[in-house]
Design a protein around this motif. Structure first.
Motif, mmCIF file in Angstrom:
data_model
loop_
_atom_site.group_PDB
_atom_site.id
_atom_site.type_symbol
_atom_site.label_atom_id
_atom_site.label_comp_id
_atom_site.label_asym_id
_atom_site.label_seq_id
_atom_site.Cartn_x
_atom_site.Cartn_y
_atom_site.Cartn_z
ATOM 1 N N GLU A 123 0.838 -1.200 0.000
ATOM 2 C CA GLU A 123 0.000 0.000 0.000
ATOM 3 C C GLU A 123 0.873 1.250 0.000
ATOM 4 N N ARG A 126 2.054 1.869 -3.546
ATOM 5 C CA ARG A 126 0.972 2.421 -4.372
ATOM 6 C C ARG A 126 0.742 3.895 -4.071
ATOM 7 N N SER A 127 0.817 4.265 -2.791
ATOM 8 C CA SER A 127 0.619 5.670 -2.406
ATOM 9 C C SER A 127 1.737 6.553 -2.948
ATOM 10 N N GLU A 129 3.570 5.955 -5.635
ATOM 11 C CA GLU A 129 3.410 6.030 -7.092
ATOM 12 C C GLU A 129 2.274 6.972 -7.475
ATOM 13 N N LYS A 130 1.198 6.941 -6.705
ATOM 14 C CA LYS A 130 0.072 7.842 -6.971
ATOM 15 C C LYS A 130 0.495 9.299 -6.773
ATOM 16 N N TRP A 131 1.229 9.563 -5.701
ATOM 17 C CA TRP A 131 1.700 10.924 -5.441
ATOM 18 C C TRP A 131 2.623 11.383 -6.560
ATOM 19 N N ARG A 132 3.521 10.505 -7.007
ATOM 20 C CA ARG A 132 4.464 10.871 -8.060
ATOM 21 C C ARG A 132 3.736 11.205 -9.357
ATOM 22 N N ARG A 133 2.730 10.419 -9.704
ATOM 23 C CA ARG A 133 1.966 10.692 -10.936
ATOM 24 C C ARG A 133 1.289 12.051 -10.870
ATOM 25 N N SER A 134 0.746 12.389 -9.702
ATOM 26 C CA SER A 134 0.069 13.682 -9.577
ATOM 27 C C SER A 134 1.059 14.831 -9.711
ATOM 28 N N GLU A 137 2.285 15.077 -13.422
ATOM 29 C CA GLU A 137 1.203 15.496 -14.320
ATOM 30 C C GLU A 137 0.948 16.987 -14.256
#
Length: 213
Positions: A123, A126-127, A129-134, A137
């Motif tokens: 988890e 995943r958190s 990776e999600k932060w990095r994508r935001s 972007e």
């Protein structure tokens, strides 16, 4: 979340019952005084506060060898155990916390089951990776952070930290999956606290008024 709260509960829980100086000695043995706010005053304050909150049970015992008032030994309560395990879980998933939180979680993760720890660390990845994508972007220019001048190095630092944090966590997941360490329910746990009277090679040697209480 405070690392000192997790560390103190973890040390008391391992001992069963421990007085303040024992807890301080354990945390210095772990080097926590270097990477967290686990200084003597903070440790003794945390013990007293958590006793008031019902997380620890305070027992007065015989006076210390140095004389003075009776020493207090602390024992974790059911409420304290519940809080402790909650903090361990949070420390392993909260990717945006200070490094001392993760460090405290690593020192206490074996009190959870292996599969649960694997799930918490996954988890965490995943958190991250999600932060990095935001970030990439919305904030990082196509030609790199340098397009924002030296200010771009701030985001460059955080992206690099996210990448290395995710990579390190994946490596840890691999080691745990391959059988590293003894987790809850798997057998005799590793003893991470000092036995009464055992010399601490990493002690600071600094005296504090709370040492004899």
């Amino acid at each position: 979340m405070s690392a000192i709260r997790l560390l103190v509960l973890g040390a008391v829980r391992q001992h069963g019952r421990a007085h303040g100086y024992q807890v301080r000695n354990d945390l210095e043995y772990w080097g926590a005084h270097e990477w967290s706010n686990a200084k003597p005053g903070s440790i003794y304050h945390a013990l007293k506060q958590m006793a008031k909150q019902g997380l620890l049970l305070a027992h007065e015992i015989a006076p210390s060898t140095a004389g003075g008032p009776p020493r207090t030994e602390y024992e974790i309560t059911d409420k304290g155990t519940e809080e402790y395990l909650r903090l361990v879980r949070e420390s392993l998933t909260a990717y945006d916390q200070k490094p001392d939180i993760l460090s405290a979680g690593l020192g206490t993760m074996v009190d959870l089951g292996r599969e649960e720890v694997l799930g918490l660390l996954e988890e965490r990845v995943r958190s991250i990776e999600k932060w990095r994508r935001s970030v990439t972007e919305y904030y990082t220019p196509e030609d790199g952070p340098g397009q924002l001048g030296h200010i771009g190095e701030i985001m460059n630092f955080w992206i690099h930290s996210a990448d290395t944090g995710a990579e390190w966590t994946r490596d840890l997941i691999g080691r745990i999956r391959d059988g590293a360490y003894t987790f809850a329910g798997e057998g005799e746990p590793f003893v991470g606290v000092l036995a009464e009277g055992r010399q601490n090679p990493y002690t600071t040697g600094e005296r504090h008024p709370g040492d004899d209480r």
